[in-house]
Design an enzyme around this catalytic site. Sequence first.
Site, mmCIF file in Angstrom:
data_model
loop_
_atom_site.group_PDB
_atom_site.id
_atom_site.type_symbol
_atom_site.label_atom_id
_atom_site.label_comp_id
_atom_site.label_asym_id
_atom_site.label_seq_id
_atom_site.Cartn_x
_atom_site.Cartn_y
_atom_site.Cartn_z
ATOM 1 N N LYS A 41 38.494 31.247 39.491
ATOM 2 C CA LYS A 41 38.925 32.485 38.849
ATOM 3 C C LYS A 41 39.199 32.144 37.394
ATOM 4 O O LYS A 41 39.221 30.963 37.033
ATOM 5 C CB LYS A 41 40.179 33.051 39.515
ATOM 6 C CG LYS A 41 41.284 32.011 39.700
ATOM 7 C CD LYS A 41 42.507 32.585 40.394
ATOM 8 C CE LYS A 41 42.299 32.827 41.883
ATOM 9 N NZ LYS A 41 42.374 34.220 42.264
ATOM 10 N N ARG A 42 39.420 33.144 36.550
ATOM 11 C CA ARG A 42 39.762 32.830 35.174
ATOM 12 C C ARG A 42 41.018 31.960 35.122
ATOM 13 O O ARG A 42 41.880 32.068 35.983
ATOM 14 C CB ARG A 42 39.982 34.135 34.385
ATOM 15 C CG ARG A 42 38.682 34.812 33.989
ATOM 16 C CD ARG A 42 37.809 33.911 33.155
ATOM 17 N NE ARG A 42 38.390 33.664 31.851
ATOM 18 C CZ ARG A 42 38.047 34.302 30.738
ATOM 19 N NH1 ARG A 42 37.086 35.199 30.766
ATOM 20 N NH2 ARG A 42 38.643 34.028 29.601
ATOM 21 N N HIS B 208 44.676 48.313 35.300
ATOM 22 C CA HIS B 208 44.294 47.030 35.898
ATOM 23 C C HIS B 208 45.347 45.950 35.832
ATOM 24 O O HIS B 208 45.125 44.852 36.337
ATOM 25 C CB HIS B 208 43.028 46.496 35.229
ATOM 26 C CG HIS B 208 41.778 47.141 35.735
ATOM 27 N ND1 HIS B 208 41.087 46.659 36.823
ATOM 28 C CD2 HIS B 208 41.118 48.232 35.319
ATOM 29 C CE1 HIS B 208 40.035 47.432 37.039
ATOM 30 N NE2 HIS B 208 40.031 48.401 36.144
ATOM 31 N N THR C 294 39.831 40.158 43.457
ATOM 32 C CA THR C 294 38.661 40.469 44.273
ATOM 33 C C THR C 294 38.025 39.182 44.794
ATOM 34 O O THR C 294 37.335 39.198 45.810
ATOM 35 C CB THR C 294 37.597 41.267 43.483
ATOM 36 O OG1 THR C 294 37.372 40.619 42.229
ATOM 37 C CG2 THR C 294 38.053 42.696 43.268
ATOM 38 N N LYS D 123 36.071 38.105 48.476
ATOM 39 C CA LYS D 123 34.782 37.415 48.636
ATOM 40 C C LYS D 123 34.944 36.198 49.541
ATOM 41 O O LYS D 123 34.091 35.917 50.383
ATOM 42 C CB LYS D 123 34.233 36.999 47.268
ATOM 43 C CG LYS D 123 34.001 38.158 46.307
ATOM 44 C CD LYS D 123 33.771 37.645 44.876
ATOM 45 C CE LYS D 123 33.975 38.730 43.836
ATOM 46 N NZ LYS D 123 34.096 38.181 42.465
HETATM 47 C C1 LIG Z 1 35.119 37.891 41.689
HETATM 48 C C2 LIG Z 1 35.009 37.162 40.421
HETATM 49 C C3 LIG Z 1 36.116 37.063 39.568
HETATM 50 C C4 LIG Z 1 37.481 37.619 39.928
HETATM 51 O O1 LIG Z 1 38.177 36.632 40.671
HETATM 52 P P1 LIG Z 1 39.752 36.777 40.958
HETATM 53 O O2 LIG Z 1 40.025 35.635 41.880
HETATM 54 O O3 LIG Z 1 39.950 38.099 41.616
HETATM 55 O O4 LIG Z 1 40.438 36.650 39.659
HETATM 56 C C5 LIG Z 1 35.970 36.368 38.381
HETATM 57 N N1 LIG Z 1 34.796 35.815 38.034
HETATM 58 C C6 LIG Z 1 33.715 35.869 38.837
HETATM 59 C C7 LIG Z 1 32.458 35.213 38.405
HETATM 60 C C8 LIG Z 1 33.776 36.557 40.050
HETATM 61 O O5 LIG Z 1 32.692 36.636 40.832
#
Ligand SMILES: *Cc1c(COP(=O)(O)O)cnc(C)c1O
Length: 818
Positions: A544-545, A356, A652, A656
């Site tokens: 995101k984090r 990952h 991901t 979305k």
């Molecule tokens: C999809 C998702 C992530 C991952 O987001 P990235 O932008 O790919 O880092 C993290 N937290 C939540 C709650 C998500 O739905």
Amino acid sequence: MQNINKEEFKKSIEDYTKVLFRKSVSEASKQQLFQAVSYSVKDLIIDQWMATHREYEDKDVKTVYYLSMEFLMGRALGNNIINMKANNIIKEALDELGIDLNVIEDQEPDPALGNGGLGRLAACFLDSLSTLGYPAYGCGIRYKYGMFEQKIENGFQVEVPDNWLKDGNPFEMKRSDYAVEVKFGGYVRITKDNNGREKFVQENYQSVLAVPYDLPIVGYGNNVVNTLRIWDAEAIDNFNLDSFDKGDYQKAVEQQNLARTICEVLYPNDNHYAGKELRLKQQYFFVSASIQRAVIKYMEKHEDIHNIHEKVCFQLNDTHPTVTVAEFMRILMDDYDLSWDEAWSITTKTCAYTNHTIMSEALEKWPLELFSRLLPRIYQIVEEINRRFIIEIQAKYPNDYKKIEKMAIVYDGQVKMAHLAIVASFSVNGVARLHTEILKNQQLKEFYQMMPEKFNSKTNGITQRRFLLHGNPLLADWVTTKIGDDWITNLQHISELKVYADDLRCQKEFMQIKYQNKVRLAAYIKEHNGIEVDPRSIFDIQVKRLHEYKRQLLNILHVMHLYNQLKKNPEMEFYPRTFIFGAKASAGYRRAKAIIKLINSVGDVVNNDKSIQNKLKVVFIENYRVSNAEMIFAAADVSEQISTASKEASGTGNMKFMLNGALTLGTMDGANVEIVEEVGEENAFIFGLTSDEVIKYEQEGGYNPKDIYNIDQDIRTVITQLVNGYYSPENPELFREIYNSLLDSNGGERADQYFILKDFRSYEAAQKRVEEAYKDQARWAKSAILNVASSGKFTSDRTIEEYAKEIWHLDKVKVELE
Ligand SMILES: *Cc1c(COP(=O)(O)O)cnc(C)c1O
């Protein structure tokens, strides 16, 4: 599909409020109604769940065990109702009882058994496995406290324990009859059996009882219900008097403590290895329990264990469950008397590993001393795997000690989990095309050269059932009126929307839906932040984090720059913009927490400055998690995917946003590359260094950010505002560490190691293109529709089909209800 009788369903809710709470429906609280509705839905699921497992038994199907420390499921009730295709009938039933389904759904705590992308991927995969009819178990840990709840106090992140189980979990089912023992510590005594073969017996160990809780994973409209099995730890014996008599009081107490602590809390680190002993205990705990159970289940139907790989596959979600390899070897040799060669042959046909990240601070390396003390038998097996592997390396590359240094599993007093996973797996996959190429050509080059046949790429995906059908009902309905509802299980077909991209009426309809979703988010922001944002402004979102490589800092520095320009020239051309952030920082990640404070401090100044006439707003949404994520994606115009190229394995969130018609503003990193390939570069805003350029700079030891700082006055102004008290008059030193990280090297760390100043002007230019593009509403709408229409590749259904066909070799089942 099963028929749901509305009157029976209403009766069931009434019965549950009575039995569970001694209340009528009108007396019950919202939380109690949530419980009653959930139990009623679970009753509908149960027949499908049983029928699915009957079918699995009858057909003796091959099953994948998806082993993951994290499952970031999000709320279950709404998703289960949607996947049962029971949305309309249940809404009606609830209406007639005077209950609002949305309000009831909001009572459910988010089961946050994950940090971010990796855990959410596991959740999307389970949804797709069930929807496609593939036999699967998710295996994980039932953390008592999931991801912490984030509160923002005075602009700072404060972590609050997430006691998500306090009201119980209506969908789970405790399976005490499947409990197994898991052993830690002690030593290994070697004896001989009657045939003179060595036997290995672990003695003087501590153990806990692993008890599984099962959660149903409902497929979309196909009666298939798979299982997410999460393990809890209990003390083996409730303090039996035997132990007292034998003087084992101390040990009895220690075992109780071990059982209490193992599943207590999820480690809140994303893409970072902390090396904590308890974490290794958690890993072995859930792996040992899951593998033991998988073997027991197999042996209930088969005479002989030698062909278990024909019916079982273990997919390792990152290196966290890699002790699987040695635990499976242990069971095959110690419990079933197989030889090393037999056990190794089976293990290497059963295990597959997903990588990952290439970030070095995320690589798991356990000190030998800790590893061997905690898992003495497992350690012996790892040493033997290593010994045999070194012989293989030497045979292939005689006298090349560099190869051993690069590839050994045990080296420099550490067990390298990624190396163990690669050596013992028949498949090693990256999570996007670019990421897999970097693995093959850089990080794992030596392994790729030695065993190229193992390497493959599986670009991540997301489930459209949660992130469009559930999260954005307005857009989902619109898509369905245009092209029918086939997209719900065949996202490829969403490309049929392309013909509407140029249609003026469709563009208007689309923008109207986006506007309504922005109004919904604006109301949420007003309620939670007390900030007024204009839904007609551009909603520019980064959720995101919080991690330095994801570069929230680049985003907020650019906001500071925009504010400086607006202050200097209030009448400048400027399309109103709302910058929205959401991010949790690991509790121990000081610099990440400082960035959260910076975002909030900038927001405080900008949002309260009347002189800029509300043209610019900065919002930090507290406690980003799956439930508010669904609403946030639906409301986005711009999707910020601005990681330093090469650092984001896939992402991901980017998918979305695309599915919900946001335009990507991003670097050529992770799956952004494939997103742009699908939608066309003219429908995205790409900027910044390429991954090749970043890697080249890194190999040269970095670049000198002072060259930029010295020459570029706007950048220097922004950077200086970090330390002159402009945003933190009460403490001008607050952002000193961020400032230093941008300009100075420090120990092993390069100055501006994530190339923020290097990419700044290119990012600014891309942001200018965003503004220009948004002014042409028709053009923007066309691009947005094309993004939705081009998102077909990024369904996790496609990803899972690839895993199932190319790695797991699973057959689909059909489940009929009697
Ligand atoms: C999809 C998702 C992530 C991952 O987001 P990235 O932008 O790919 O880092 C993290 N937290 C939540 C709650 C998500 O739905």
